[in-house]
Scaffold this active site. Structure first.
Site, mmCIF file in Angstrom:
data_model
loop_
_atom_site.group_PDB
_atom_site.id
_atom_site.type_symbol
_atom_site.label_atom_id
_atom_site.label_comp_id
_atom_site.label_asym_id
_atom_site.label_seq_id
_atom_site.Cartn_x
_atom_site.Cartn_y
_atom_site.Cartn_z
ATOM 1 N N CYS A 124 -5.991 12.026 -4.677
ATOM 2 C CA CYS A 124 -4.503 11.694 -4.585
ATOM 3 C C CYS A 124 -3.885 11.453 -6.015
ATOM 4 O O CYS A 124 -2.784 11.943 -6.193
ATOM 5 C CB CYS A 124 -4.257 10.629 -3.714
ATOM 6 S SG CYS A 124 -4.720 10.917 -2.004
ATOM 7 N N TYR A 132 0.875 -1.315 -0.116
ATOM 8 C CA TYR A 132 -0.090 0.010 -0.074
ATOM 9 C C TYR A 132 0.944 1.235 -0.257
ATOM 10 O O TYR A 132 0.679 2.142 0.957
ATOM 11 C CB TYR A 132 -0.754 0.044 1.253
ATOM 12 C CG TYR A 132 -1.914 0.898 1.161
ATOM 13 C CD1 TYR A 132 -2.648 1.287 -0.112
ATOM 14 C CD2 TYR A 132 -2.591 1.270 2.432
ATOM 15 C CE1 TYR A 132 -3.846 2.188 0.275
ATOM 16 C CE2 TYR A 132 -3.735 2.152 2.449
ATOM 17 C CZ TYR A 132 -4.287 2.486 1.390
ATOM 18 O OH TYR A 132 -5.335 3.597 1.613
ATOM 19 N N SER A 141 -1.124 -2.283 13.641
ATOM 20 C CA SER A 141 -2.458 -2.649 13.299
ATOM 21 C C SER A 141 -2.252 -4.399 13.308
ATOM 22 O O SER A 141 -1.652 -5.050 12.669
ATOM 23 C CB SER A 141 -2.433 -2.621 11.678
ATOM 24 O OG SER A 141 -3.464 -3.275 11.049
ATOM 25 N N CYS A 155 5.548 -2.274 8.648
ATOM 26 C CA CYS A 155 5.846 -3.474 7.877
ATOM 27 C C CYS A 155 4.486 -3.439 7.141
ATOM 28 O O CYS A 155 4.674 -4.496 6.073
ATOM 29 C CB CYS A 155 6.320 -4.648 8.588
ATOM 30 S SG CYS A 155 5.020 -5.239 9.697
#
Length: 401
Positions: free
Chosen positions: A378, A153, A216, A193
């Site tokens: 974006c 991502y 997360s 990561c």
């Protein structure tokens, strides 16, 4: 003597007329394209010249949001379904190219839109975990629909136009590995990561040991699955609590999530755990220097609705933070921004192509429009260089290696 209140419908019509006038003032002199705006009553206004981007306003609430919510109002109105366009990316490109010129012509309008300040919240340990969970714990299934097989991502590198998204991400990993001069003797710390894409690549290609950290829980669980059997350890841990010594450190588009107050802590942490002669590579989205002060003072739709707590740094902000809080210097800057627009275009295309699967996961129409707005804006920002992306090499002064 009592004063009779003005009827609400009259106030609403007055506000709509004022907002319409404000919109027309902002768009006068539009350059580099044309915009055709269809108003709720059916009237059409045209600005600029050439083949137009079409914007249709369905609800007069659009104007009220712009007048009362400033920059936040445009995105809030879109997610509420109050307007649509035939090309969301092209619309944003046109607006971004003209925003500074419009602000210069109408300085009073810009001050009005900037009256609402950005909320200043320090990203402590608990708030950081909540902020990350808000976005990254939406569900691994959702991100798998949008991303590629590497589950990466961040900006890819398209070395040829026909490259797949997965190939672009591996090309990005390769650049980072070469920047770090990785070999089998290295112990790498990856700060942020994700789902383990870089850790897996580095361990498989270079035989090095990797310790990846994330806050997360969704990412940590999948990253462990994806790196099973490799010399990779995935920890659910905040970067500020890391101990040990690492010959190489990498962090890919994580620093934007920590806020300006924590930039010094970020670089101090790298300096503290980087072994003598070690190297660090930090990839970061960047705001151009000319916009940095205004950007960090004013509210931001993406920070409010997509990445709470985020603040995209400028290159100077990173350089100054590293200099003030560590012994690290920036020794190279490799610009990747031109590749990010294509990366985002691919993500948005995947999102739309898999929209029925997104809905089956339980996400509603407002979520769809929120993410469509986010990805399209974006993409336009990188196409117009309103945002940058770069890989930075950091090291301490002295002999290398």
């Amino acid at each position: 003597m009592s004063v009779r209140a003005e009827p609400a419908p009259l106030r609403s019509r007055t506000l709509e007329r004022a907002a319409t006038a404000l919109l027309e003032r902002a768009l006068e002199g539009l350059d580099g394209g044309a915009l055709e705006v269809k108003l709720p009553g059916g009237a059409v206004r045209r600005f600029g010249s050439g083949a137009p981007v079409r914007l249709e306003i369905h609800d007069a609430a659009f104007f009220r949001r712009l007048a009362t919510r400033g920059k936040l109002g445009l995105g809030e109105s879109y997610t509420a379904g109050e307007w649509d366009t035939d090309d969301l990316v092209a619309l944003f490109e046109l607006l971004v190219r003209n925003v500074d010129r419009a602000a210069a012509r109408h300085s009073g309008m810009r001050r009005l839109l900037e009256l609402r300040p950005r909320l200043h919240r320090r990203n402590g340990l608990r708030r950081s975990r909540r902020n990350i969970a808000y976005h990254y714990d939406l569900g691994n299934e959702l991100f798998a629909l949008m991303l590629d097989d590497t589950m990466t991502y961040s900006c890819g590198v398209f070395e040829r136009p026909e490259a797949t998204l997965a190939e672009a991400q591996r090309a990005k990993f390769d650049r980072l590995c070469r920047l770090l001069e990785l070999d089998a003797a290295d112990h790498v710390l990856e700060i942020g990561c994700g789902w383990g894409g870089f850790a897996r690549y580095a361990a498989e290609r270079h035989g090095c040991r990797v310790t990846g950290i994330t806050i997360s829980s969704e990412q940590a669980a999948l990253a462990r699955e994806r790196t099973r059997g490799l010399p990779v350890e995935i920890l659910e841990q905040d970067y500020r609590s890391v101990d040990g010594a690492f010959t190489k450190i990498v962090s890919v588009e994580m620093v934007e999530a920590i806020g300006a107050d924590q930039l010094g802590t970020f670089f101090a942490t790298i300096d503290r755990v980087l072994a003598p002669g070690g190297r660090a590579a930090v990839q970061s989205i960047l705001v151009p220097e000319q916009r940095w002060d205004r950007y960090r003072r004013t509210p931001d739709w993406i920070e409010r609705y997509i990445f709470p707590g985020c603040l995209i740094p400028s290159l100077a902000a990173l350089t100054q933070a590293a200099a003030r809080h560590s012994r690290l210097g920036i020794y190279s800057v490799d610009e990747l921004g031109e590749h990010y627009a294509e990366t985002l275009r691919r993500w948005r295309s995947n999102f739309h192509a898999q929209i029925e699967d997104v809905r089956r996961l339980g996400y509603d129409r407002r979520f769809e429009r929120t993410w469509d707005f986010y990805l399209a804006f974006c993409e336009a920002a990188f196409r117009t260089r309103a945002l940058r992306d770069a890989q930075l090499l950091l090291a301490r002064p002295g002999p290398a290696g």
